[in-house]
Design an enzyme around this catalytic site. Sequence first.
Site, mmCIF file in Angstrom:
data_model
loop_
_atom_site.group_PDB
_atom_site.id
_atom_site.type_symbol
_atom_site.label_atom_id
_atom_site.label_comp_id
_atom_site.label_asym_id
_atom_site.label_seq_id
_atom_site.Cartn_x
_atom_site.Cartn_y
_atom_site.Cartn_z
ATOM 1 N N ASN A 73 -10.415 -4.837 -0.162
ATOM 2 C CA ASN A 73 -10.479 -3.724 -1.111
ATOM 3 C C ASN A 73 -9.629 -3.990 -2.357
ATOM 4 O OD1 ASN A 73 -12.234 -1.714 -0.117
ATOM 5 N ND2 ASN A 73 -10.754 -1.124 1.436
ATOM 6 N N CYS A 85 -18.664 -2.894 2.549
ATOM 7 C CA CYS A 85 -17.875 -1.700 2.815
ATOM 8 C C CYS A 85 -18.446 -1.009 4.048
ATOM 9 C CB CYS A 85 -17.924 -0.764 1.607
ATOM 10 S SG CYS A 85 -16.963 0.744 1.807
ATOM 11 N N ARG A 102 0.837 -1.206 0.000
ATOM 12 C CA ARG A 102 0.000 0.000 0.000
ATOM 13 C C ARG A 102 0.872 1.257 0.000
ATOM 14 N NH1 ARG A 102 -4.966 1.738 4.137
ATOM 15 N NH2 ARG A 102 -5.196 3.842 3.298
ATOM 16 N N HIS A 162 -17.280 2.800 -3.037
ATOM 17 C CA HIS A 162 -16.556 4.057 -2.866
ATOM 18 C C HIS A 162 -16.944 5.098 -3.924
ATOM 19 C CE1 HIS A 162 -13.027 2.392 -0.207
ATOM 20 N NE2 HIS A 162 -14.236 2.209 0.308
ATOM 21 N N TYR A 180 -15.729 9.405 -0.501
ATOM 22 C CA TYR A 180 -14.672 9.238 -1.493
ATOM 23 C C TYR A 180 -14.898 10.083 -2.748
ATOM 24 C CZ TYR A 180 -12.401 5.442 1.032
ATOM 25 O OH TYR A 180 -11.715 4.706 1.973
#
Length: 474
Positions: free
Chosen positions: A151, A173, A97, A203, A260
């Site tokens: 995700n 989510c 990440r 998102h 988001y």
Amino acid sequence: MSKTALKIVTIGGGSSYTPELIEGYIKRKDQLPIKDIVLVDIEAGKEKLEIVGAMAKRQIEAAGLDWNVELTLDRKTALKDADFVTTQFRVGLLDARIKDERIPLSHGVLGQETNGAGGMFKAFRTIPIILDIIKDMKEVCPDAWLVNFTNPAGIVTEAAIKHGGWKKTVGLCNVPIGHCSTASQKLGIPEDELFFKFAGINHFHWHRVWDKTGKERTAELIDMIYGPHKDGENTDFKNIHDAEFHYEQIKDLGMLPCGYHRYYYIEDEMLKHSIEEFENGETRAQVVKATEARLFELYKDPALNYKPEELSQRGGTHYSDAACEIIASIQNDKRTDMVVSTENNGTIDDLPYDSIVEVSGAVTAHGVEPYNWGTFTPAARGIIQNMKAMEETVIRAAIEGNYGAALQAFTINPLVPGGTLAKTILDEMLYAHKDHLPQFAEKIKEIEADQPETVSYVDDLMESNFKKPAQMVK
């Protein structure tokens, strides 16, 4: 389902979220006749699995339950005869990440876990694994339900259902949970006295709200949350910078946006903030890695037998409890009203019938029955159709190892500048993640052989722990 001795398997069992998952099962002990909980991880996650597994056993013992907890690195054996499988894994762990965030940002382009270049690369790494898991499930637990909160949840769920053929998949989510809580607080009305209708993709959804008298409260909430006389700050999320939406734009939409959406509606401000974090060595991945390290130190305490408050700082809090509710609702045909990723089946007119959407629906014993939404206004329709096309292209690239499709997805994505810069970032990230992208092996070899400047740039960036300022680009 009517089984009286459930086996639940968690892929990514060494996650810092697992204590919340166990807490959720315990809260529903009268609804879930659990016999076995199997926590599965990989060799690199063995130490964390053992720490979290020991804590899970303490939680269950403290609750006075006799559930069996098993820890293993053998996924296929673990999956045998499972009734429910939950997925919460991260291919490449948090170091991946960090690369997803910091490589794009080193070029002044957004890096984020589920959006832009970083989100697409997380999908490239994750989709082959979810399809491998499904391959195992087809052999050893063909009747199990798959509850995915890995995700990017919508893209992974679409890959599982459309390409893995696992219809008994529900994507999850935690973002809608925060939005429902905010609406309840702003209106001063308990959540169970409000009706929420969400529609979009993971998102990237919008929602509307009604009260129990049948009156729609959406416009009122837009004024309260985003208007010139808004009522206080809005801090729904730990992991998103709380930049202010443009009130006139949200008012024109007539729907409440997802948090988001900031990355798209106010892209310039979000990018500026992300670059500042990058230059200070404080991107979200780095903050999460430090938070996770603190959590595991807490989890090591042999006296700790409950979920610590610090877990709420992790950013994904409520994921696990929602997963438990999905399981309980399927098991008992509760028909709980939830927001999940599931097959569109005509729910949203503006998206393909077989695409995966994130919508409100009732979770039943036979799956999700989504609530019809209909059509979006042109402003919302245009951008969501673009985003869905990007998701579909990402999945194709991930499955085929198709470099052209990957570059196409980068070009479609609104957060990645097209042209040479898109290709530069794509090549750098392919090289940086080469250990977890076997489907792109041939292209990566080509990059290593023909682009020494790309290899050198990424090696230097990683060697310096990604500290190179954003303005120092090639």
